[in-house]
Write a protein that holds these residues in place. Structure first.
Motif, PDB file in Angstrom:
ATOM      1  N   ALA A 107       0.833  -1.208   0.000  1.00  0.00           N
ATOM      2  CA  ALA A 107       0.000   0.000   0.000  1.00  0.00           C
ATOM      3  C   ALA A 107       0.865   1.253   0.000  1.00  0.00           C
ATOM      4  O   ALA A 107       0.556   2.235  -0.694  1.00  0.00           O
ATOM      5  CB  ALA A 107      -0.927  -0.006   1.215  1.00  0.00           C
ATOM      6  N   GLU A 108       1.969   1.224   0.765  1.00  0.00           N
ATOM      7  CA  GLU A 108       2.850   2.390   0.797  1.00  0.00           C
ATOM      8  C   GLU A 108       3.561   2.571  -0.537  1.00  0.00           C
ATOM      9  O   GLU A 108       3.730   3.706  -1.013  1.00  0.00           O
ATOM     10  CB  GLU A 108       3.884   2.226   1.923  1.00  0.00           C
ATOM     11  CG  GLU A 108       3.284   2.325   3.324  1.00  0.00           C
ATOM     12  CD  GLU A 108       4.316   2.062   4.408  1.00  0.00           C
ATOM     13  OE1 GLU A 108       4.135   2.568   5.525  1.00  0.00           O
ATOM     14  OE2 GLU A 108       5.303   1.332   4.150  1.00  0.00           O
ATOM     15  N   ALA A 115      -4.675   8.370   4.726  1.00  0.00           N
ATOM     16  CA  ALA A 115      -5.514   8.116   5.897  1.00  0.00           C
ATOM     17  C   ALA A 115      -5.730   6.611   6.098  1.00  0.00           C
ATOM     18  O   ALA A 115      -5.700   6.107   7.229  1.00  0.00           O
ATOM     19  CB  ALA A 115      -6.853   8.831   5.748  1.00  0.00           C
ATOM     20  N   VAL A 116      -5.902   5.907   4.985  1.00  0.00           N
ATOM     21  CA  VAL A 116      -6.101   4.450   5.061  1.00  0.00           C
ATOM     22  C   VAL A 116      -4.821   3.778   5.539  1.00  0.00           C
ATOM     23  O   VAL A 116      -4.841   2.902   6.429  1.00  0.00           O
ATOM     24  CB  VAL A 116      -6.523   3.887   3.688  1.00  0.00           C
ATOM     25  CG1 VAL A 116      -6.591   2.353   3.749  1.00  0.00           C
ATOM     26  CG2 VAL A 116      -7.862   4.467   3.262  1.00  0.00           C
ATOM     27  N   GLY A 119      -4.274   4.357   9.180  1.00  0.00           N
ATOM     28  CA  GLY A 119      -5.185   3.532   9.981  1.00  0.00           C
ATOM     29  C   GLY A 119      -4.673   2.104  10.106  1.00  0.00           C
ATOM     30  O   GLY A 119      -4.695   1.521  11.198  1.00  0.00           O
ATOM     31  N   PHE A 120      -4.173   1.554   8.985  1.00  0.00           N
ATOM     32  CA  PHE A 120      -3.627   0.198   9.024  1.00  0.00           C
ATOM     33  C   PHE A 120      -2.345   0.134   9.869  1.00  0.00           C
ATOM     34  O   PHE A 120      -2.087  -0.861  10.550  1.00  0.00           O
ATOM     35  CB  PHE A 120      -3.358  -0.307   7.608  1.00  0.00           C
ATOM     36  CG  PHE A 120      -4.577  -0.865   6.936  1.00  0.00           C
ATOM     37  CD1 PHE A 120      -5.066  -2.115   7.304  1.00  0.00           C
ATOM     38  CD2 PHE A 120      -5.243  -0.152   5.955  1.00  0.00           C
ATOM     39  CE1 PHE A 120      -6.201  -2.644   6.696  1.00  0.00           C
ATOM     40  CE2 PHE A 120      -6.381  -0.671   5.349  1.00  0.00           C
ATOM     41  CZ  PHE A 120      -6.861  -1.919   5.716  1.00  0.00           C
ATOM     42  N   LYS A 121      -1.560   1.218   9.817  1.00  0.00           N
ATOM     43  CA  LYS A 121      -0.347   1.272  10.636  1.00  0.00           C
ATOM     44  C   LYS A 121      -0.697   1.261  12.116  1.00  0.00           C
ATOM     45  O   LYS A 121      -0.025   0.625  12.927  1.00  0.00           O
ATOM     46  CB  LYS A 121       0.462   2.523  10.306  1.00  0.00           C
ATOM     47  CG  LYS A 121       1.288   2.419   9.045  1.00  0.00           C
ATOM     48  CD  LYS A 121       2.135   3.673   8.863  1.00  0.00           C
ATOM     49  CE  LYS A 121       3.010   3.567   7.614  1.00  0.00           C
ATOM     50  NZ  LYS A 121       3.833   4.796   7.426  1.00  0.00           N
ATOM     51  N   MET A 122      -1.768   1.960  12.467  1.00  0.00           N
ATOM     52  CA  MET A 122      -2.203   2.011  13.861  1.00  0.00           C
ATOM     53  C   MET A 122      -2.627   0.622  14.350  1.00  0.00           C
ATOM     54  O   MET A 122      -2.261   0.191  15.449  1.00  0.00           O
ATOM     55  CB  MET A 122      -3.375   3.001  14.009  1.00  0.00           C
ATOM     56  CG  MET A 122      -3.798   3.243  15.451  1.00  0.00           C
ATOM     57  SD  MET A 122      -5.156   4.426  15.542  1.00  0.00           S
ATOM     58  CE  MET A 122      -4.372   5.872  14.820  1.00  0.00           C
ATOM     59  N   VAL A 123      -3.388  -0.072  13.505  1.00  0.00           N
ATOM     60  CA  VAL A 123      -3.801  -1.431  13.867  1.00  0.00           C
ATOM     61  C   VAL A 123      -2.578  -2.344  13.969  1.00  0.00           C
ATOM     62  O   VAL A 123      -2.475  -3.179  14.887  1.00  0.00           O
ATOM     63  CB  VAL A 123      -4.790  -1.988  12.823  1.00  0.00           C
ATOM     64  CG1 VAL A 123      -5.126  -3.448  13.126  1.00  0.00           C
ATOM     65  CG2 VAL A 123      -6.062  -1.143  12.798  1.00  0.00           C
ATOM     66  N   TYR A 124      -1.624  -2.162  13.035  1.00  0.00           N
ATOM     67  CA  TYR A 124      -0.408  -2.976  13.038  1.00  0.00           C
ATOM     68  C   TYR A 124       0.390  -2.763  14.333  1.00  0.00           C
ATOM     69  O   TYR A 124       0.877  -3.718  14.946  1.00  0.00           O
ATOM     70  CB  TYR A 124       0.430  -2.617  11.814  1.00  0.00           C
ATOM     71  CG  TYR A 124       1.773  -3.299  11.762  1.00  0.00           C
ATOM     72  CD1 TYR A 124       1.874  -4.669  11.506  1.00  0.00           C
ATOM     73  CD2 TYR A 124       2.949  -2.567  11.957  1.00  0.00           C
ATOM     74  CE1 TYR A 124       3.110  -5.288  11.464  1.00  0.00           C
ATOM     75  CE2 TYR A 124       4.186  -3.188  11.907  1.00  0.00           C
ATOM     76  CZ  TYR A 124       4.260  -4.545  11.661  1.00  0.00           C
ATOM     77  OH  TYR A 124       5.483  -5.162  11.615  1.00  0.00           O
TER      78      TYR A 124
END
Length: 203
Positions: A107-108, A115-116, A119-124
């Motif tokens: 994704a990166e 923003a997406v 958000g995935f980084k935060m969950v990770y």
């Protein structure tokens, strides 16, 4: 017959008299025993009693020691069982974490919506923090000297950035579970600069 019976009666009386005399002599002998012998009997009885008490104490000490060893062994086995259960669970989770990391990296690279990605980084990060609570730590690989106890070498490749026998790339992240290796890191190991490698091959 009367005379014979009389003789037998007299013999019986004589035997009774002898028996009574023997009893009296024995009683007198017991009464005349010195006090020291009685004391010795008491001391012997006390010694026997103390020996029995000591034997019981020894048995109690051995029983307590056996129980302590049993309790420690049971506790150790319970901890080992708990650790093995955690290891099995973590080994099942790690491939999911690998795929999550690959998806986040993709994704990166494709410049997905910030923003997406955030958000995935935060969950990770939350996922990694939970695993850290269970003493799961990632193994540092890139830039580290190759360690066969932590790294699994997939191949050797020339590298101008890293010297020989240093991990130049990581294919799959490795993890330590406390002090124990849970999964080795799969790495590419540098064989040194390309020119040096070519010269070495020509020799």
């Amino acid at each position: 017959m009367a005379k014979k019976e009389k003789i037998q009666e007299e013999e019986l009386k004589a035997e009774e008299a002898i028996a009574e005399e023997a009893v009296e002599e024995t009683s007198e002998a017991v009464e005349e025993l010195p006090d020291t012998e009685v004391i010795e009997d008491e001391e012997t009885a006390q010694a026997v009693e103390e020996e029995e008490d000591e034997s019981l104490r020894d048995q109690l000490v051995r029983l307590q020691a056996d129980f302590t060893n049993f309790r420690n062994r049971t506790q150790r086995e319970r901890i080992e069982l708990y650790q093995r259960a955690n290891e099995d669970l973590l080994l099942e989770i790690l491939p999911v974490l690998d795929h999550y990391e690959m998806g986040l990296e993709t994704a990166e690279q494709h410049e997905a919506d910030k923003a997406v990605v955030d958000g995935f980084k935060m969950v990770y990060d939350q996922f990694r923090n939970v695993l850290k609570k269970f003493n799961l730590e990632p193994i540092e690989a890139v830039g580290q000297e190759f360690d066969p106890h932590k790294h699994e070498a997939l191949t050797h490749m020339p590298s101008d950035e890293y010297p020989a026998e240093v991990c130049s790339n990581q294919v799959r992240r490795g993890y330590m579970f406390g002090d124990k290796l849970l999964r080795a890191a799969q790495v590419v190991v540098s064989s040194g600069p390309a020119e040096a490698s070519a010269e070495k091959g020509a020799e």
